[in-house]
Design an enzyme around this catalytic site. Sequence first.
Site, PDB file in Angstrom:
ATOM      1  N   CYS A 136     -36.747  -8.793   7.412  1.00 48.47           N
ATOM      2  CA  CYS A 136     -37.589  -7.928   6.588  1.00 48.47           C
ATOM      3  C   CYS A 136     -38.777  -7.517   7.455  1.00 48.47           C
ATOM      4  O   CYS A 136     -39.350  -8.353   8.164  1.00 48.47           O
ATOM      5  CB  CYS A 136     -38.044  -8.649   5.324  1.00 48.47           C
ATOM      6  SG  CYS A 136     -36.640  -9.131   4.307  1.00 48.47           S
ATOM      7  N   CYS A 175     -34.841 -16.702  10.237  1.00 47.37           N
ATOM      8  CA  CYS A 175     -34.122 -15.992   9.178  1.00 47.37           C
ATOM      9  C   CYS A 175     -33.393 -14.843   9.836  1.00 47.37           C
ATOM     10  O   CYS A 175     -33.922 -14.209  10.738  1.00 47.37           O
ATOM     11  CB  CYS A 175     -35.106 -15.469   8.129  1.00 47.37           C
ATOM     12  SG  CYS A 175     -34.271 -14.696   6.723  1.00 47.37           S
ATOM     13  N   CYS A 212     -43.760 -25.630  -0.946  1.00 46.10           N
ATOM     14  CA  CYS A 212     -42.972 -24.485  -0.513  1.00 46.10           C
ATOM     15  C   CYS A 212     -42.107 -24.945   0.660  1.00 46.10           C
ATOM     16  O   CYS A 212     -42.636 -25.297   1.714  1.00 46.10           O
ATOM     17  CB  CYS A 212     -43.935 -23.377  -0.097  1.00 46.10           C
ATOM     18  SG  CYS A 212     -43.106 -21.932   0.563  1.00 46.10           S
ATOM     19  N   GLU A 244     -41.329 -25.287   9.124  1.00 48.62           N
ATOM     20  CA  GLU A 244     -42.611 -25.530   8.462  1.00 48.62           C
ATOM     21  C   GLU A 244     -42.459 -25.715   6.963  1.00 48.62           C
ATOM     22  O   GLU A 244     -41.525 -25.189   6.358  1.00 48.62           O
ATOM     23  CB  GLU A 244     -43.553 -24.335   8.724  1.00 48.62           C
ATOM     24  CG  GLU A 244     -43.907 -24.214  10.196  1.00 48.62           C
ATOM     25  CD  GLU A 244     -44.889 -23.084  10.509  1.00 48.62           C
ATOM     26  OE1 GLU A 244     -45.712 -23.254  11.402  1.00 48.62           O
ATOM     27  OE2 GLU A 244     -44.835 -22.034   9.861  1.00 48.62           O
ATOM     28  N   CYS A 295     -47.538 -16.646   2.361  1.00 43.57           N
ATOM     29  CA  CYS A 295     -46.186 -16.052   2.293  1.00 43.57           C
ATOM     30  C   CYS A 295     -45.924 -15.186   3.512  1.00 43.57           C
ATOM     31  O   CYS A 295     -46.704 -14.298   3.830  1.00 43.57           O
ATOM     32  CB  CYS A 295     -46.057 -15.103   1.106  1.00 43.57           C
ATOM     33  SG  CYS A 295     -46.135 -15.870  -0.456  1.00 43.57           S
ATOM     34  N   CYS A 317     -42.185  -9.489   7.444  1.00 40.25           N
ATOM     35  CA  CYS A 317     -42.151 -10.961   7.410  1.00 40.25           C
ATOM     36  C   CYS A 317     -42.091 -11.547   8.811  1.00 40.25           C
ATOM     37  O   CYS A 317     -41.229 -11.188   9.614  1.00 40.25           O
ATOM     38  CB  CYS A 317     -40.937 -11.407   6.598  1.00 40.25           C
ATOM     39  SG  CYS A 317     -40.684 -13.189   6.616  1.00 40.25           S
TER      40      CYS A 317
HETATM   41  N1  SAH Z   1     -36.132 -15.431   2.162  1.00 35.04           N
HETATM   42  C1  SAH Z   1     -36.528 -15.567   0.830  1.00 35.04           C
HETATM   43  C2  SAH Z   1     -37.593 -16.618   0.604  1.00 35.04           C
HETATM   44  C3  SAH Z   1     -38.706 -16.739   1.604  1.00 35.04           C
HETATM   45  S1  SAH Z   1     -39.961 -15.554   1.667  1.00 35.04           S
HETATM   46  C4  SAH Z   1     -37.005 -14.245   0.296  1.00 35.04           C
HETATM   47  O1  SAH Z   1     -37.186 -13.319   1.072  1.00 35.04           O
HETATM   48  O2  SAH Z   1     -37.153 -14.133  -0.904  1.00 35.04           O
HETATM   49  C5  SAH Z   1     -41.038 -15.811   0.262  1.00 35.04           C
HETATM   50  C6  SAH Z   1     -41.721 -14.496  -0.204  1.00 35.04           C
HETATM   51  O3  SAH Z   1     -42.738 -14.060   0.712  1.00 35.04           O
HETATM   52  C7  SAH Z   1     -40.732 -13.347  -0.281  1.00 35.04           C
HETATM   53  O4  SAH Z   1     -40.931 -12.610  -1.446  1.00 35.04           O
HETATM   54  C8  SAH Z   1     -41.107 -12.553   0.925  1.00 35.04           C
HETATM   55  O5  SAH Z   1     -40.641 -11.240   0.845  1.00 35.04           O
HETATM   56  C9  SAH Z   1     -42.593 -12.672   0.931  1.00 35.04           C
HETATM   57  N2  SAH Z   1     -43.208 -12.273   2.203  1.00 35.04           N
HETATM   58  C10 SAH Z   1     -42.634 -12.243   3.431  1.00 35.04           C
HETATM   59  N3  SAH Z   1     -43.527 -11.802   4.357  1.00 35.04           N
HETATM   60  C11 SAH Z   1     -44.682 -11.584   3.713  1.00 35.04           C
HETATM   61  C12 SAH Z   1     -45.989 -11.165   4.131  1.00 35.04           C
HETATM   62  N4  SAH Z   1     -46.251 -10.933   5.409  1.00 35.04           N
HETATM   63  N5  SAH Z   1     -46.939 -11.053   3.195  1.00 35.04           N
HETATM   64  C13 SAH Z   1     -46.686 -11.331   1.894  1.00 35.04           C
HETATM   65  N6  SAH Z   1     -45.492 -11.766   1.441  1.00 35.04           N
HETATM   66  C14 SAH Z   1     -44.486 -11.868   2.335  1.00 35.04           C
HETATM   67 FE1  SF4 Z   2     -36.003 -13.727   5.652  1.00 33.81          FE
HETATM   68 FE2  SF4 Z   2     -38.596 -13.218   5.549  1.00 33.81          FE
HETATM   69 FE3  SF4 Z   2     -36.846 -11.457   4.560  1.00 33.81          FE
HETATM   70 FE4  SF4 Z   2     -37.259 -13.783   3.272  1.00 33.81          FE
HETATM   71  S1  SF4 Z   2     -38.770 -12.149   3.599  1.00 33.81           S
HETATM   72  S2  SF4 Z   2     -35.288 -12.807   3.753  1.00 33.81           S
HETATM   73  S3  SF4 Z   2     -37.628 -15.166   5.041  1.00 33.81           S
HETATM   74  S4  SF4 Z   2     -37.041 -12.071   6.738  1.00 33.81           S
END
Ligand code: SAH
Ligand code: SF4
Length: 413
Positions: free
Chosen positions: A140, A136, A129, A116, A386, A143
């Site tokens: 996290c 991934c 974006c 996406e 995000c 996420c």
């Molecule tokens: N993998 C990279 C970039 C993609 S995520 C990273 O983790 O930095 C882009 C941003 O969105 C990151 O800061 C991530 O931690 C945040 N993010 C992920 N899940 C989220 C959620 N459910 N609500 C708000 N931000 C989130």
């Molecule tokens: Fe991967 Fe989501 Fe963690 Fe970014 S925030 S490193 S996309 S699992």
Amino acid sequence: MQIPGYIDPVVTPRAITPRLDGRIDLIGLSHLEIRQLFLESQLDEKAAKLRSKQVFHWIYHRGITDFELMTDMAKPMRPWLAQRFVIGRPEVIEAQVSNDGTRKWLLRTDDAQDYEMVFIPDADRGTLCISSQIGCTLNCRFCHTGTMRLVRNLTPGEIVGQVMLARDALGEWPKGNMAAVNADDDEDDEGGHYTADGRMLTNIVLMGMGEPLYNFDNVRDAMKVVMHGDGLALSKRRITLSTSGVVPMMKRASEEIGVNLAVSLHAVTKEIRDEIVPLNRKYGIEELLQACADYPQASNARRITFEYVMLKGKNDSDDDARELVRLIKHYRLPAKVNLIPFNPWPGADYECSTPERIRAFSTLIFSNGISAPVRTPRGRDIMAACGQLKSASEKKSRAELDRLAEEKQAALG
Ligand code: SAH
Ligand code: SF4
């Protein structure tokens, strides 16, 4: 038990996705790579040099996908090119527009994997974006992308293809006669000529699906193409790479890409960061912040963004805010903090902090002289915010599984 973050991810490396018709997609290739392909296709040195320069310019400056439209190209060259090459785009499976104007595209690769990209228009800028991986490996806890099963690296073509597609969709290619191409200039020139100029797409953030520093080579090559002065010419100051903290790759990111850095910090204690960003068990907060302090591009003009997702009762206390300030000051980081209200997704373990708590957290940081704006969630209604990205095919397969489970249950019952 396998603990995510302790292992390095095993992803499928690939430079170019092979096409069934045997032609080669030029998207994502540097003009030196295009020149090499032309040489391998029996053009002589001089012709390969000139033609690759012309083709690169048509592809990236003009957005042309049909060799027949390359009007400064000798007529017989055009079918010659079309027999051997294509100028592709990712396939669009679905395009959605949020009620706040955010757009999301579900894209499909040649080998039928879905990913996406999101476009976020604002009054003074438009931010694309883009994704760097399908899924991934880092899991996290907050996420959605981290819950995807399938992970493969996107190729440079699939990464650059997102930018090309967005410019197609926004109707932003220049029209009219093309300026002469300077065939002598060989250098891999890093752009910077691209300005807002009334265009909608002004900035790129590597904040879609995936961890860009776990797909380093492809992300670097793609960004080099995007920044190249003969093509899209987007300045490195308008590109931001977001990492969850892959410390060993940060130095190379600075040396070989040089874009702005965003770091997904999200917590200030080992205990909480270990839980919500499991990569922290491998590269801890101190190590990460030291790597930020050593990032040469960081300055007051180009501050490092610390992303901080606001999770109710987890990482949102005044003590957390004070510790965040202390850490930033201790490492003397030119920093700003982006407070991201947690964007929910089905099955998530967390809740978003209250607006009052987020405001108090932000105020505390601000009062210590560090900018800490609260990011307005965009495109939540179409699951484009995000951390909400997860391809529809994945969602469908889960839905499919649920349906099958129900059917089985019904059959049993
Ligand atoms: N993998 C990279 C970039 C993609 S995520 C990273 O983790 O930095 C882009 C941003 O969105 C990151 O800061 C991530 O931690 C945040 N993010 C992920 N899940 C989220 C959620 N459910 N609500 C708000 N931000 C989130
Ligand atoms: Fe991967 Fe989501 Fe963690 Fe970014 S925030 S490193 S996309 S699992």
